[in-house]
Design a protein around this motif. Structure first.
Motif, PDB file in Angstrom:
ATOM      1  N   GLU A   1     -88.405 -32.942 -63.688  1.00 19.42           N
ATOM      2  CA  GLU A   1     -88.207 -31.979 -65.075  1.00 19.42           C
ATOM      3  C   GLU A   1     -89.353 -31.277 -65.595  1.00 19.42           C
ATOM      4  OE1 GLU A   1     -84.143 -34.001 -67.021  1.00 19.42           O
ATOM      5  OE2 GLU A   1     -85.960 -34.689 -67.666  1.00 19.42           O
ATOM      6  N   ALA A   2     -90.257 -31.836 -65.619  1.00 17.50           N
ATOM      7  CA  ALA A   2     -91.544 -31.031 -66.419  1.00 17.50           C
ATOM      8  C   ALA A   2     -92.195 -30.040 -65.462  1.00 17.50           C
ATOM      9  CB  ALA A   2     -92.373 -32.461 -66.904  1.00 17.50           C
ATOM     10  N   GLN A   3     -92.580 -30.295 -64.216  1.00 15.76           N
ATOM     11  CA  GLN A   3     -93.193 -29.513 -63.173  1.00 15.76           C
ATOM     12  C   GLN A   3     -92.399 -28.412 -62.610  1.00 15.76           C
ATOM     13  OE1 GLN A   3     -96.340 -29.694 -63.399  1.00 15.76           O
ATOM     14  NE2 GLN A   3     -96.471 -31.778 -64.514  1.00 15.76           N
ATOM     15  N   THR A   4     -91.120 -28.612 -62.458  1.00 14.98           N
ATOM     16  CA  THR A   4     -90.312 -27.770 -61.654  1.00 14.98           C
ATOM     17  C   THR A   4     -90.374 -26.368 -62.210  1.00 14.98           C
ATOM     18  OG1 THR A   4     -88.794 -29.314 -60.920  1.00 14.98           O
ATOM     19  CG2 THR A   4     -88.047 -27.164 -60.748  1.00 14.98           C
ATOM     20  N   PRO A   5     -90.505 -25.870 -63.387  1.00 17.57           N
ATOM     21  CA  PRO A   5     -90.436 -24.483 -63.965  1.00 17.57           C
ATOM     22  C   PRO A   5     -91.824 -23.914 -63.624  1.00 17.57           C
ATOM     23  CG  PRO A   5     -89.402 -25.984 -65.622  1.00 17.57           C
ATOM     24  CD  PRO A   5     -89.762 -26.831 -64.519  1.00 17.57           C
ATOM     25  N   LEU A   6     -93.005 -24.803 -63.725  1.00 16.35           N
ATOM     26  CA  LEU A   6     -94.386 -24.358 -63.570  1.00 16.35           C
ATOM     27  C   LEU A   6     -94.390 -23.990 -62.131  1.00 16.35           C
ATOM     28  CD1 LEU A   6     -97.305 -23.762 -64.255  1.00 16.35           C
ATOM     29  CD2 LEU A   6     -97.433 -26.377 -64.099  1.00 16.35           C
ATOM     30  N   LEU A   7     -93.844 -25.052 -61.257  1.00  9.50           N
ATOM     31  CA  LEU A   7     -93.979 -24.896 -59.926  1.00  9.50           C
ATOM     32  C   LEU A   7     -93.434 -23.613 -59.383  1.00  9.50           C
ATOM     33  CD1 LEU A   7     -95.144 -26.326 -57.233  1.00  9.50           C
ATOM     34  CD2 LEU A   7     -92.939 -27.502 -57.147  1.00  9.50           C
ATOM     35  N   MET A   8     -92.303 -23.409 -59.680  1.00  9.76           N
ATOM     36  CA  MET A   8     -91.430 -22.353 -59.024  1.00  9.76           C
ATOM     37  C   MET A   8     -91.737 -20.987 -59.474  1.00  9.76           C
ATOM     38  SD  MET A   8     -89.752 -24.018 -56.823  1.00  9.76           S
ATOM     39  CE  MET A   8     -88.810 -22.572 -56.313  1.00  9.76           C
ATOM     40  N   SER A   9     -92.434 -20.966 -60.820  1.00  4.70           N
ATOM     41  CA  SER A   9     -92.946 -19.584 -61.228  1.00  4.70           C
ATOM     42  C   SER A   9     -93.956 -18.888 -60.190  1.00  4.70           C
ATOM     43  CB  SER A   9     -93.464 -19.910 -62.787  1.00  4.70           C
ATOM     44  OG  SER A   9     -94.904 -20.551 -62.501  1.00  4.70           O
ATOM     45  N   PHE A  10     -94.737 -19.481 -59.522  1.00  2.00           N
ATOM     46  CA  PHE A  10     -95.506 -19.150 -58.717  1.00  2.00           C
ATOM     47  C   PHE A  10     -94.952 -18.334 -57.587  1.00  2.00           C
ATOM     48  CE2 PHE A  10     -98.239 -22.162 -60.669  1.00  2.00           C
ATOM     49  CZ  PHE A  10     -99.604 -21.371 -61.081  1.00  2.00           C
TER      50      PHE A  10
ATOM     51  N   GLY B   1     -90.222 -27.526 -54.221  1.00  2.00           N
ATOM     52  CA  GLY B   1     -89.175 -27.250 -55.164  1.00  2.00           C
ATOM     53  C   GLY B   1     -87.882 -28.253 -54.792  1.00  2.00           C
ATOM     54  N   VAL B   2     -87.535 -28.231 -53.613  1.00  2.00           N
ATOM     55  CA  VAL B   2     -86.508 -28.995 -53.137  1.00  2.00           C
ATOM     56  C   VAL B   2     -86.838 -30.362 -53.559  1.00  2.00           C
ATOM     57  CG1 VAL B   2     -85.374 -30.037 -50.918  1.00  2.00           C
ATOM     58  CG2 VAL B   2     -86.198 -27.587 -50.927  1.00  2.00           C
ATOM     59  N   MET B   3     -88.031 -31.056 -53.546  1.00  2.00           N
ATOM     60  CA  MET B   3     -88.117 -32.515 -53.862  1.00  2.00           C
ATOM     61  C   MET B   3     -88.082 -32.549 -55.235  1.00  2.00           C
ATOM     62  SD  MET B   3     -88.689 -33.634 -50.972  1.00  2.00           S
ATOM     63  CE  MET B   3     -89.205 -35.245 -51.117  1.00  2.00           C
ATOM     64  N   THR B   4     -88.621 -31.521 -56.220  1.00  2.59           N
ATOM     65  CA  THR B   4     -88.474 -31.645 -57.542  1.00  2.59           C
ATOM     66  C   THR B   4     -87.293 -31.370 -58.184  1.00  2.59           C
ATOM     67  OG1 THR B   4     -89.418 -29.343 -57.890  1.00  2.59           O
ATOM     68  CG2 THR B   4     -91.012 -31.065 -57.921  1.00  2.59           C
TER      69      THR B   4
END
Length: 321
Positions: free
Chosen positions: A45-54, A65-68
């Motif tokens: 929940e916490a890391q997905t938005p940051l991760l996918m923003s890249f 992203g699939v995993m998170t």
């Protein structure tokens, strides 16, 4: 100004590339070895938005992203389960309005879970596609294979969650047939019997998708045994879910007992996968216990049931006189 902005874009992309590389090589294996499911789902929940923003600066975080997105869905699925259990308790108590409220809350949460799971499936689909009918993607590494497995299972889970939410998300029903075919692209023995267990689960629910001569329950039992031997009990959880979907309480109880009895020698590298499987099976057990007793499975009581007979007969006080 243009030069400065171009330089910033290069820095951001470099940062994203480093994050993705580190995530696949170090963070994902580290997280998979955790058996704290709450930590795993909150990380999602916490890391997905940051991760996918890249993605916006040209990095490629899709596999992570699939995993998170999938682990992020676990949190909401557990919240939905709590509302389902509350619904059962309120029904037993005859509290109509409270029961209706619990059902509405369950549907809302299930819709959120369906969105996250369907997003995981679509990201995977775009990363490894487009594919022709019956074609397998190029899965170069073990992590690619795991993402393919998790992403496809997420697609089926998305459809189930959307069903609970009255179809408000609109997950397409043809996902099931796609997943059934795609599991052929994985080595069944390498992945704890899970690919065949997924296929057999689908066959048990939709017999029209089964090949001629298929025996879904036998296949599920074989996959369950393989998962026990390799220390990742995902196939056993799929067996239990299949039995629950078919309303087969005898098989469901057997699956829960077998799952609980095989909790030794688990693979530490995939502790998170096994823990998610345990969460699914415990949820099924909680539904049975709550429906019949008003309370969930007792602590350390997975694999036991309210109507079990004691191993030894109770002593009659008259025998001591």
């Amino acid at each position: 100004m243009i030069t400065v902005l171009s330089g910033c874009a290069m820095v951001w992309k470099s940062t994203g590339d480093i994050l993705v590389t580190f995530g696949e090589a170090e963070m994902a294996p580290h997280l998979l070895a955790y058996d704290d499911i709450r930590m795993g789902c909150i990380t999602g929940e916490a890391q997905t938005p940051l991760l996918m923003s890249f993605e916006e600066v040209g990095s490629w975080p899709e596999k992570l992203g699939v995993m998170t997105f999938t682990t992020a869905a676990v949190c909401v699925e557990q919240m939905a389960l709590e509302e389902e259990l509350r619904y059962q308790r309120e029904v037993r108590a005859g509290n109509v309005s409270a029961a209706q409220d619990a059902r509405i809350a369950q549907k809302r949460l299930s819709a959120t879970a369906a969105k996250r799971l369907y997003k995981a499936f679509r990201i995977m689909d775009e990363k490894y596609g487009p594919l022709e009918e019956g074609q397998c993607p190029r899965l170069r590494k073990d992590f690619d294979e795991l993402v393919w497995l998790v992403g496809n299972v997420a697609g089926v889970q998305a459809l189930v969650a959307d069903g609970v939410a009255d179809g408000t998300v609109g997950v397409p029903r043809d996902i099931v047939a796609k997943v059934e075919r795609r599991m052929k692209c994985l080595d069944n023995e390498k992945w704890w019997g899970a690919p065949m267990a997924v296929r057999a689960t689908i066959w048990s629910i939709l017999p029209q998708l089964a090949p001629e001569g298929a025996q879904p329950w036998q296949t599920l039992k074989q996959s369950e045994k393989m998962g026990f031997e390799q220390g990742v009990r995902l196939s056993s959880a799929l067996y239990a879910m299949s039995a629950y979907s078919k309303g087969d309480n005898q098989r469901l109880r057997e699956a829960i007992r077998n799952f609980a009895a095989n909790d030794q020698n688990l693979d530490p590298d995939y502790a998170m996968i096994d823990t998610i499987a345990a969460l699914l099976v415990t949820g099924l057990s909680d539904r049975l216990w709550t429906e019949n007793t008003g309370k969930r499975t007792p602590l350390s009581g997975l694999g036991t049931f309210w109507d079990d007979q004691p191993d030894e007969p109770e002593m009659d006080i008259n025998d001591l006189l």
